[in-house]
Design a protein around this motif. Structure first.
Motif, PDB file in Angstrom:
ATOM      1  N   GLN A 103       0.714  -1.216   0.047  1.00 33.81           N
ATOM      2  CA  GLN A 103      -0.070   0.071  -0.011  1.00 33.81           C
ATOM      3  C   GLN A 103       0.825   1.224   0.100  1.00 33.81           C
ATOM      4  O   GLN A 103       0.374   2.343   0.069  1.00 33.81           O
ATOM      5  CB  GLN A 103      -0.915  -0.080   1.348  1.00 33.81           C
ATOM      6  CG  GLN A 103      -1.891  -1.192   1.087  1.00 33.81           C
ATOM      7  CD  GLN A 103      -2.723  -1.175   2.396  1.00 33.81           C
ATOM      8  OE1 GLN A 103      -2.662  -0.266   3.242  1.00 33.81           O
ATOM      9  NE2 GLN A 103      -3.458  -2.267   2.571  1.00 33.81           N
ATOM     10  N   GLY A 104       1.993   1.145  -0.176  1.00 35.66           N
ATOM     11  CA  GLY A 104       3.261   2.205  -0.090  1.00 35.66           C
ATOM     12  C   GLY A 104       3.406   2.734   1.166  1.00 35.66           C
ATOM     13  O   GLY A 104       4.077   3.684   1.272  1.00 35.66           O
ATOM     14  N   ILE A 105       3.197   1.757   2.228  1.00 38.64           N
ATOM     15  CA  ILE A 105       3.435   2.246   3.442  1.00 38.64           C
ATOM     16  C   ILE A 105       4.766   1.641   4.044  1.00 38.64           C
ATOM     17  O   ILE A 105       4.740   0.624   4.132  1.00 38.64           O
ATOM     18  CB  ILE A 105       2.423   2.072   4.581  1.00 38.64           C
ATOM     19  CG1 ILE A 105       1.386   2.925   4.221  1.00 38.64           C
ATOM     20  CG2 ILE A 105       2.746   2.546   6.020  1.00 38.64           C
ATOM     21  CD1 ILE A 105      -0.049   2.333   4.939  1.00 38.64           C
ATOM     22  N   GLY A 106       5.625   2.634   4.495  1.00 42.64           N
ATOM     23  CA  GLY A 106       7.203   1.936   4.966  1.00 42.64           C
ATOM     24  C   GLY A 106       8.243   2.668   4.185  1.00 42.64           C
ATOM     25  O   GLY A 106       8.135   2.719   3.083  1.00 42.64           O
ATOM     26  N   ASP A 107       9.172   2.907   5.085  1.00 44.32           N
ATOM     27  CA  ASP A 107      10.484   3.667   4.645  1.00 44.32           C
ATOM     28  C   ASP A 107      11.755   2.931   4.862  1.00 44.32           C
ATOM     29  O   ASP A 107      12.658   2.812   4.042  1.00 44.32           O
ATOM     30  CB  ASP A 107      10.399   5.199   4.901  1.00 44.32           C
ATOM     31  CG  ASP A 107       9.298   5.693   4.447  1.00 44.32           C
ATOM     32  OD1 ASP A 107       9.229   6.085   3.439  1.00 44.32           O
ATOM     33  OD2 ASP A 107       8.675   6.154   5.328  1.00 44.32           O
ATOM     34  N   THR A 108      11.702   2.355   6.059  1.00 47.25           N
ATOM     35  CA  THR A 108      12.696   1.355   6.372  1.00 47.25           C
ATOM     36  C   THR A 108      12.189   0.075   7.098  1.00 47.25           C
ATOM     37  O   THR A 108      11.023   0.152   7.533  1.00 47.25           O
ATOM     38  CB  THR A 108      13.725   1.929   7.163  1.00 47.25           C
ATOM     39  OG1 THR A 108      13.204   2.273   8.678  1.00 47.25           O
ATOM     40  CG2 THR A 108      14.170   3.321   6.878  1.00 47.25           C
ATOM     41  N   ILE A 109      12.831  -0.863   6.980  1.00 43.07           N
ATOM     42  CA  ILE A 109      12.371  -2.356   7.673  1.00 43.07           C
ATOM     43  C   ILE A 109      13.397  -2.938   8.437  1.00 43.07           C
ATOM     44  O   ILE A 109      14.412  -2.775   8.219  1.00 43.07           O
ATOM     45  CB  ILE A 109      11.602  -3.203   6.651  1.00 43.07           C
ATOM     46  CG1 ILE A 109      12.613  -3.665   5.785  1.00 43.07           C
ATOM     47  CG2 ILE A 109      10.641  -2.660   5.838  1.00 43.07           C
ATOM     48  CD1 ILE A 109      12.403  -4.583   4.875  1.00 43.07           C
ATOM     49  N   ARG A 110      13.005  -3.678   9.439  1.00 45.44           N
ATOM     50  CA  ARG A 110      13.825  -4.631  10.105  1.00 45.44           C
ATOM     51  C   ARG A 110      12.922  -5.943  10.435  1.00 45.44           C
ATOM     52  O   ARG A 110      12.124  -5.759  11.038  1.00 45.44           O
ATOM     53  CB  ARG A 110      14.291  -3.882  11.511  1.00 45.44           C
ATOM     54  CG  ARG A 110      15.386  -4.782  12.103  1.00 45.44           C
ATOM     55  CD  ARG A 110      14.838  -5.235  13.560  1.00 45.44           C
ATOM     56  NE  ARG A 110      16.100  -6.172  14.187  1.00 45.44           N
ATOM     57  CZ  ARG A 110      16.194  -6.322  15.363  1.00 45.44           C
ATOM     58  NH1 ARG A 110      15.852  -5.274  16.254  1.00 45.44           N
ATOM     59  NH2 ARG A 110      17.053  -7.163  16.034  1.00 45.44           N
TER      60      ARG A 110
END
Length: 385
Positions: free
Chosen positions: A240-247
């Motif tokens: 949905q286009g949500i999120g800029d970094t992930i862990r």
């Protein structure tokens, strides 16, 4: 009479446009805005053991990690931050709980960013003005990291438990305190161990703010369970286009977190794919040991970075079609395999020669791709029935 197209429908390269968030700079890595989604992890060493911590950061960097977080529970850890931040080849974020003095120590040490947990730092709200000034003067971003397991007691009393609304209210309240002092270099996370609660929290947060968001399912569990929970949650949000970094938080070596995170991004076309192996689950139609073929081909091509799709198929039902769709493939049966390159059969080899032939042809294709300047794309390897 209107003609009806019977062609294959066009598939979008991405499922949704990225959410428009403000951009911050975490060391050399841009976060938010139109910057690519980045993958990060956290060291498991004692930060005060500088050698061990830097060694693990080097291993993470080699596996594709772009940002690394280090724990800072003691003064010895705080004293080590300056050396680690200076010698690390990727940006270092200091992870601060309980003691606000370590926030200032991390800023002074030159960390690329500081993660604060407002739910368990004593008198945190009273320190925001000082932290905002110190971070602003140094150009150090702050991640407000709200966790279900350490939610502010006031919000637990209000909501009864760590609901999505409670997590979001905590994060936005703390962010507003920084904003009051003119500090806006903020990234937010609202983590929960339940993917459903976590996804709803991030959806609400995304709708109510333009802060860049760091995604995580906290305490996701052992490797298998944690991978599934993270993939489900990240997939729902990133699609949905949500999120800029992930862990990806796993009870496993941190390098494994990076492998899973990168694969999630590649699967959603949020990162250019490299080698991809597509294989079938096998069934009663299979006339070869598909599991063994898949494992041997994967091992033989380990480390390949060009966008290559390889199909290793085990029967005549789906095998030829899948093999033709791949850059390189094999349709196996009756003790032999047809080798396909770019949809064309180039040779038929005995079953005992399938693996070595696929590896030889893959290396030829990879060499040509490198000569042609093709370093990224949408590769895959298919192994199936």
């Amino acid at each position: 009479m209107t003609a009806i197209s019977l062609g294959i429908p066009t598939v979008p390269t991405r499922l949704a446009e990225r959410r428009k968030s403000r951009q911050i700079q975490v060391g050399s890595v841009a976060v938010g805005g139109d910057a690519p989604v980045s993958v990060q992890s956290m060291t498991t060493t004692r930060t005060s053991d500088i050698g061990a911590t830097l060694q693990q950061i080097a291993e993470l960097t080699a596996s594709g990690c772009q940002i690394v977080r280090v724990a800072c529970p003691t003064q010895d850890d705080a004293d080590a931050l300056a050396t680690i931040a200076r010698k690390s080849s990727i940006p270092v974020i200091a992870d601060i709980h309980f003691q606000p003095k370590y926030v200032f120590a991390a800023i002074d040490a030159g960390c690329a960013a500081v993660r604060v947990n407002p739910g368990n730092i004593k008198q945190f709200d009273d320190k925001v003005k000082e932290i905002a000034k110190a971070a602003g003067d140094a150009g150090t971003p702050i991640r407000i990291g709200v966790n279900a397991g350490s939610l502010d007691a006031r919000l637990l009393k209000k909501y009864g438990k760590a609901t999505p609304e409670a997590l979001v209210e905590s994060a936005l309240w703390e962010a507003s305190l920084f904003e009051e002092h003119g500090f806006r270099d903020i990234k937010i996370s609202v983590k929960h161990n339940d993917p459903v609660v976590m996804v709803e929290a991030y959806r609400q947060l995304a709708a109510q703010s333009d802060y860049p968001l760091h995604l995580g399912v906290t305490e996701a569990g052992p490797a298998f369970q944690g991978t599934i929970k993270s993939a489900v949650a990240f997939g729902a949000l990133l699609s949905q286009g949500i999120g800029d970094t992930i862990r990806v938080s796993l009870s496993a070596p941190p390098v494994e977190e990076i492998k899973v995170g990168i694969q999630i991004l590649e699967s959603l076309n949020l990162r250019q794919r490299r080698l991809e192996i597509v294989s079938c689950p096998s069934c009663g139609r299979a006339q070869v040991d598909v599991y063994k073929l898949a494992e041997e081909v994967t091992a033989g091509l380990d480390g390949m970075t060009v966008p290559l799709r390889v199909a290793v198929m085990g029967c005549v039902v789906n095998g030829p079609g899948e093999a033709r769709e791949a850059d390189l493939g094999v349709a196996s049966g009756n003790g032999k395999g047809q080798i396909f390159v770019k949809g064309e059969v180039i040779k038929t080899v005995p079953e005992s020669k399938i693996v070595e032939t696929l590896i030889e042809e893959a290396l030829k294709i990879a060499e040509q791709m490198e000569k042609d300047g093709i370093a990224s794309g949408e590769p895959s390897v298919a192994i199936g029935v």
